[in-house]
Design a protein around this motif. Structure first.
Motif, PDB file in Angstrom:
ATOM      1  N   ILE A 165       2.029   5.850  -5.192  1.00  0.00           N
ATOM      2  CA  ILE A 165       2.343   6.532  -3.944  1.00  0.00           C
ATOM      3  C   ILE A 165       1.178   6.317  -2.988  1.00  0.00           C
ATOM      4  CG2 ILE A 165       2.891   8.756  -2.889  1.00  0.00           C
ATOM      5  CD1 ILE A 165       3.861   9.624  -5.713  1.00  0.00           C
TER       6      ILE A 165
ATOM      7  N   LEU B  19       5.239   3.597  -0.714  1.00  0.00           N
ATOM      8  CA  LEU B  19       5.423   3.393  -2.152  1.00  0.00           C
ATOM      9  C   LEU B  19       5.272   1.929  -2.478  1.00  0.00           C
ATOM     10  CD1 LEU B  19       6.606   5.178  -4.679  1.00  0.00           C
ATOM     11  CD2 LEU B  19       8.690   3.877  -4.236  1.00  0.00           C
TER      12      LEU B  19
ATOM     13  N   VAL C 177      11.892   8.529  -7.617  1.00  0.00           N
ATOM     14  CA  VAL C 177      12.157   7.100  -7.526  1.00  0.00           C
ATOM     15  C   VAL C 177      13.273   6.758  -8.503  1.00  0.00           C
ATOM     16  CG1 VAL C 177      11.205   4.784  -7.787  1.00  0.00           C
ATOM     17  CG2 VAL C 177       9.762   6.625  -6.902  1.00  0.00           C
TER      18      VAL C 177
ATOM     19  N   TYR D 269       6.236  -0.353  -5.836  1.00  0.00           N
ATOM     20  CA  TYR D 269       6.864  -0.317  -7.159  1.00  0.00           C
ATOM     21  C   TYR D 269       6.703  -1.675  -7.839  1.00  0.00           C
ATOM     22  CZ  TYR D 269      10.135   0.510 -10.926  1.00  0.00           C
ATOM     23  OH  TYR D 269      10.683   0.651 -12.185  1.00  0.00           O
TER      24      TYR D 269
END
Length: 368
Positions: free
Chosen positions: A316, A279, A66, A281
Motif C-alpha cells: 500500500i 497499490l 484486494v 500488486y
C-alpha cells in the motif's frame, strides 16, 4: 511468475476511482478502499479482539481490500485480502506495524454464499438488499453499525443494534441511536454518520509500464536500474568534527547513507511514472521499499499457520493517505509503505478468515 519477471513486468498498479453506491458489495468481488468491508466468506469473520489494535486495544478501522483470486487454484477461485488499521494517531510510531491487521479469505467457485455464475452488476442496485447487507450478512451474522465488522454485542434496550465493542456502541449512541432506540425491538436501518469510516473508493488496476530508455541495441541500460551515488561524496569536510570521528565509524555511516539514498531514489524514480498509484500488486515478487531500514529478512516473516512460508503479495503506497484525508497539524496516520505477506500456498482454511503478516516501513528522517 518468477521474482525477476515480476519485478520487471508483472506489477499491477492500483488507482482509486469514484464508484456507484451499489457496486462495492460482497457479491460484486471488487477491490476497494474505505467504507465498510465487503466480506467474502459470510462466516468465520475475525473477532473484535483479533481486529483490535495491539498498542491501544481500540477497534481497528477497515482500510482496504484486494480481490486477488489465484488462477488455476480451485480453492482460491474467489480470494480477498483485508487490511485494517488503528485510527488513534498516537499508535503510529516509526516502523511499528502493531496498529495494522491483515486477513485473507478465499472460496471455491461452488460455495455456500455466491452464485456459480459471474455477478450481474445491475442486480446490485436493489437498495433494500444493500442496506440489509450492511447490518447483517446473508448467513445471518450481524455486523457492527459503526465499522461493519463482526457485531456480537447488542443494544440492551432495543436488542436490534449490534456492535463490535463498547466503544462503538457509545459512538452510535451519541451519533443518534439514543433518539431512535426503542424497547419494541425496532431500530432504523438508516446508518448514522459516525465519522469513523475512511472515505470509500473503488480500486482499479492496470499493468505497470516502465518508461526506460534503450541503448543503441534496443536493450535497457543496466545503469538506469542502478541508483545514484550519494551526495555524501561531494560534501566538504567538517573540520574538527570529522577529525574526532573514528575513521571506521565514518566509513560505516557513509556506506549506510549511500545505500539509504539509493533505495529512496529508486522508490522516487519508479513511482514518478504513475504518481497516483495507491497499490502495487506482485504476488511472490518484491516490495518497492522507501528506506533501507526495517526491511524484513526471510527469518523475520513468520510462517503461515499451515507451516508454509509467507511471501510478498502487495504493498500500500503513501499516496493513499491523500485520498483518506487523515492529515492533521498535530499528528496523523502515516506510513512510507505497507508490505503485505501471505501464505505461499494460499492454504485452505474453509470459511474462516486467516491472519497474514504486514510490515510498516516509514521514510528515513533525512527524506521526510
Amino acid at each position: 511468475m518468477a521474482k525477476n519477471e515480476c519485478d520487471q513486468i508483472g506489477v499491477e498498479l492500483g488507482f482509486v476511482e469514484e464508484f456507484e453506491s451499489f457496486s462495492l458489495r460482497s457479491k460484486q468481488f471488487h477491490s476497494k478502499v474505505g467504507g465498510r468491508p465487503a466480506w467474502l466468506s459470510q462466516l468465520g469473520l475475525p473477532s473484535p479482539s483479533e481486529l483490535s489494535c495491539q498498542k491501544c486495544g481500540q477497534p481497528s478501522a477497515f482500510l482496504l481490500q484486494v480481490y486477488a483470486p489465484i488462477p488455476g487454484q480451485a480453492r482460491s477461485f474467489h480470494r480477498t485480502c483485508f487490511v485494517f488499521c488503528c485510527k488513534n494517531t498516537a499508535c503510529y510510531s516509526h516502523n511499528d506495524s502493531r496498529c495494522f491487521k491483515v486477513y485473507r479469505s478465499q472460496l471455491p467457485r461452488k460455495n455456500d454464499f455466491y452464485s456459480y455464475d459471474p455477478p450481474v452488476e445491475e442486480e446490485a442496485a436493489d437498495i433494500h438488499s444493500t442496506d440489509s447487507e450492511i447490518l447483517q450478512l446473508g448467513s445471518g451474522v450481524k455486523l457492527c453499525r459503526v465499522c461493519g465488522c463482526l457485531g456480537p454485542k447488542s443494544c440492551s434496550r432495543c436488542h436490534s443494534a449490534n456492535y463490535c465493542s463498547r466503544e462503538h456502541q457509545t459512538i452510535d449512541w451519541k451519533a443518534g441511536h439514543k433518539k431512535e432506540c426503542s424497547k419494541n425491538g425496532e431500530v432504523g436501518v438508516s446508518l448514522l454518520d459516525h465519522k469513523f469510516l475512511f472515505l470509500e473508493y473503488e480500486v482499479v488496476t492496470e499493468p505497470e509500464e516502465l518508461q526506460l530508455e534503450a541503448d543503441g541495441d534496443g536493450q535497457i541500460e543496466e545503469e538506469q536500474l542502478k541508483e545514484m551515488q550519494t551526495y555524501l561524496e561531494s560534501k566538504p569536510p567538517a573540520g574538527d568534527v570529522l577529525d574526532s570521528v573514528d575513521e571506521r565509524d565514518l566509513e560505516a555511516m557513509a556506506e549506510h547513507e549511500s545505500k539509504e539514498s539509493k533505495v529512496f531514489e529508486k522508490f522516487k524514480r519508479r513511482t514518478a511514472i504513475e504518481p497516483e498509484q495507491v497499490l502495487r500488486y506482485c504476488r511472490m515478487g518484491h516490495p518497492l521499499w522507501v528506506s533501507d531500514e526495517n526491511v524484513p529478512k526471510e527469518t523475520d516473516i513468520p510462517n503461515c499457520l499451515c507451516g508454509a512460508k509467507r511471501l510478498f503479495e502487495f504493498q500500500i503506497m503513501p499516496q493513499l493517505l491523500n485520498y483518506l484525508k487523515v492529515d492533521s497539524p498535530e499528528a496523523s496516520i502515516d506510513w512510507g509503505t505497507l508490505a503485505v505477506y501471505t501464505c505461499a500456498d494460499s492454504c485452505d482454511q474453509g470459511n474462516k478468515y486467516t491472519a497474514e503478516f504486514i510490515v510498516k516501513q516509514d521514510y528515513c528522517a533525512d527524506h521526510i
